[in-house]
Scaffold this motif. Sequence first.
Motif, PDB file in Angstrom:
ATOM      1  N   ALA A  56       5.595  -4.130  15.377  1.00 13.15           N
ATOM      2  CA  ALA A  56       4.264  -3.850  15.905  1.00 13.15           C
ATOM      3  C   ALA A  56       4.038  -2.338  15.925  1.00 13.15           C
ATOM      4  O   ALA A  56       4.938  -1.543  16.150  1.00 13.15           O
ATOM      5  N   GLY A  57       2.805  -1.967  15.671  1.00 13.69           N
ATOM      6  CA  GLY A  57       2.465  -0.554  15.712  1.00 13.69           C
ATOM      7  C   GLY A  57       2.634   0.176  14.403  1.00 13.69           C
ATOM      8  O   GLY A  57       2.339   1.375  14.323  1.00 13.69           O
ATOM      9  N   THR A  58       3.090  -0.492  13.376  1.00 19.73           N
ATOM     10  CA  THR A  58       3.213   0.161  12.072  1.00 19.73           C
ATOM     11  C   THR A  58       1.818   0.476  11.539  1.00 19.73           C
ATOM     12  O   THR A  58       0.985  -0.422  11.430  1.00 19.73           O
ATOM     13  N   PRO A  59       1.538   1.731  11.193  1.00 18.06           N
ATOM     14  CA  PRO A  59       0.187   2.067  10.730  1.00 18.06           C
ATOM     15  C   PRO A  59      -0.126   1.438   9.377  1.00 18.06           C
ATOM     16  O   PRO A  59       0.770   1.160   8.569  1.00 18.06           O
ATOM     17  N   ALA A  60      -1.412   1.242   9.127  1.00 12.38           N
ATOM     18  CA  ALA A  60      -1.834   0.570   7.892  1.00 12.38           C
ATOM     19  C   ALA A  60      -1.432   1.367   6.657  1.00 12.38           C
ATOM     20  O   ALA A  60      -1.099   0.786   5.619  1.00 12.38           O
ATOM     21  N   TRP A  61      -1.460   2.706   6.730  1.00  9.19           N
ATOM     22  CA  TRP A  61      -1.097   3.495   5.553  1.00  9.19           C
ATOM     23  C   TRP A  61       0.364   3.286   5.166  1.00  9.19           C
ATOM     24  O   TRP A  61       0.711   3.320   3.994  1.00  9.19           O
ATOM     25  N   ARG A  62       1.202   3.036   6.177  1.00  2.49           N
ATOM     26  CA  ARG A  62       2.617   2.794   5.867  1.00  2.49           C
ATOM     27  C   ARG A  62       2.794   1.424   5.211  1.00  2.49           C
ATOM     28  O   ARG A  62       3.606   1.262   4.291  1.00  2.49           O
ATOM     29  N   HIS A  63       2.040   0.439   5.665  1.00  2.00           N
ATOM     30  CA  HIS A  63       2.057  -0.853   4.975  1.00  2.00           C
ATOM     31  C   HIS A  63       1.629  -0.681   3.520  1.00  2.00           C
ATOM     32  O   HIS A  63       2.194  -1.314   2.615  1.00  2.00           O
ATOM     33  N   ALA A  64       0.622   0.162   3.287  1.00  3.02           N
ATOM     34  CA  ALA A  64       0.129   0.377   1.924  1.00  3.02           C
ATOM     35  C   ALA A  64       1.215   0.970   1.040  1.00  3.02           C
ATOM     36  O   ALA A  64       1.412   0.525  -0.100  1.00  3.02           O
ATOM     37  N   VAL A  65       1.932   1.962   1.550  1.00  7.76           N
ATOM     38  CA  VAL A  65       2.992   2.595   0.757  1.00  7.76           C
ATOM     39  C   VAL A  65       4.108   1.605   0.465  1.00  7.76           C
ATOM     40  O   VAL A  65       4.608   1.513  -0.671  1.00  7.76           O
ATOM     41  N   ARG A  66       4.523   0.847   1.471  1.00 12.50           N
ATOM     42  CA  ARG A  66       5.614  -0.113   1.272  1.00 12.50           C
ATOM     43  C   ARG A  66       5.208  -1.212   0.297  1.00 12.50           C
ATOM     44  O   ARG A  66       6.003  -1.633  -0.544  1.00 12.50           O
ATOM     45  N   MET A  67       3.973  -1.667   0.401  1.00  9.08           N
ATOM     46  CA  MET A  67       3.499  -2.697  -0.523  1.00  9.08           C
ATOM     47  C   MET A  67       3.441  -2.148  -1.938  1.00  9.08           C
ATOM     48  O   MET A  67       3.804  -2.852  -2.906  1.00  9.08           O
ATOM     49  N   ALA A  68       3.007  -0.907  -2.095  1.00 17.45           N
ATOM     50  CA  ALA A  68       2.922  -0.324  -3.429  1.00 17.45           C
ATOM     51  C   ALA A  68       4.299  -0.188  -4.055  1.00 17.45           C
ATOM     52  O   ALA A  68       4.497  -0.527  -5.235  1.00 17.45           O
ATOM     53  N   VAL A  69       5.277   0.304  -3.293  1.00 14.89           N
ATOM     54  CA  VAL A  69       6.630   0.451  -3.824  1.00 14.89           C
ATOM     55  C   VAL A  69       7.205  -0.913  -4.199  1.00 14.89           C
ATOM     56  O   VAL A  69       7.792  -1.086  -5.278  1.00 14.89           O
ATOM     57  N   ALA A  70       7.025  -1.892  -3.314  1.00 12.63           N
ATOM     58  CA  ALA A  70       7.572  -3.228  -3.588  1.00 12.63           C
ATOM     59  C   ALA A  70       6.930  -3.850  -4.819  1.00 12.63           C
ATOM     60  O   ALA A  70       7.616  -4.459  -5.651  1.00 12.63           O
TER      61      ALA A  70
END
Length: 424
Positions: free
Chosen positions: A335-349
């Motif tokens: 919880a609390g993970t910012p949306a931009w960090r989700h974007a970076v992780r999704m892009a790398v994956a």
Amino acid sequence: MGRVIPHTPSGPAAARHGWVRAVATALAALIAMGVTAALGLWGAGAADLPDGAFPRVVAATVVTAVGGRVELSGDAGGLAGTRAGMTVIPLSVTLVGALVTAAGFLRPLRHRAVAGGPELAGWAARIAVVWLAALLGLSLAARQTFTLSLGDDTLDDLGDLFGVRPQVGFTTDVPPTLLVGLVWLAGVLALALLVARGAPLPPRLLRFQESVRPAAYAMVVLLLVCVALGVLIGLGVAVTRGRAAETLAVVLLGLPNLVWLAFTIGLGARWEGRVEGPFGLPMPHVLDEVLRGPDTATLSLGTLAEHDGRVWWLLVADAGMLLAAAFVMAVRSPAGTPAWRHAVRMAVALVLTVLMICLVGRISARYGLSVLGVGDLGGLGLSGELFLRPVLWTSLGFAALWGLATGFLGGLMAHGGAGHGRVP
């Protein structure tokens, strides 16, 4: 009343127990791959091969499924020459082996929060020893030679007169096969630890599970959903068009090759390829229309849409699946993970996933016969070429853009979801 502690084998007893499980895991994976390959080859008509070659062809298929190197050879006597080569991975067989291997590897580790590095390494090493021994046996069995007909009785008689009896065969290059097979096994075991929510990790790696495990899980689910949709489409084709045997062969041998190719094309990826000669392609007719011809063709949404406008639905399907995968990744993140960090992780994956598809989805096959050094006998149907390769940087660039966009949106959606904040 005292608590009952379950008995845990230790010392030599634990070692023997581990070896039994290792044998069961490796053999179960190879048997599952062999059965899948055999049924697929049977659907493709390979059961009618002469000289009892069917089991050897099954062995060769399993070897190639783990990245093994099977070499084709040819001989046509003193007045003729042959050439042949093939590089293709039957990803249906690969996927079955990976799932069975991962399940066997994770089974004794379930209900554990933490496992030491030496323990995991020892368990993986036992499986690897059995795996290599079994793969060596398959590699030695995967070799056969066939004599080809020149097309009709007259040509066969001429072939006998001039000593032109074309033969093709295959054999396994054992050392590279064992090396690549070991790398394949290591990748499957590592991915199993990354994806499985209940799998224990060494203490030093626990800090990575919050960032890596949700993304890895989302990508594996995404690929499996693509395969599941492909199975449903295959069943529909079998029912409506009545080609049950051909459909079975495609599903059990190369379904991920097709659906993962379609997935990357839906993202905007471009592939280059060509089909020349009498190759019968186990793929949608629109792909054959684009690829067949003397020149290299480009596979993309645009070129496919020129032949069938329905391919634009790939774009819609990809958008829906990626958004769902990004949401799943975000929900499984802290919880609390910012949306931009989700974007970076999704892009790398997603970039890594598309890179994997581009590496394993390449196809190259060619064969031919020439007499007295004069060309290939294409008119007799004795030559042909097929290849398919990705335009890598274009594919990875689109994957990065899609990952950033859907990862950000998935993160925003998860912030409003009731299930957000469950740490894997």
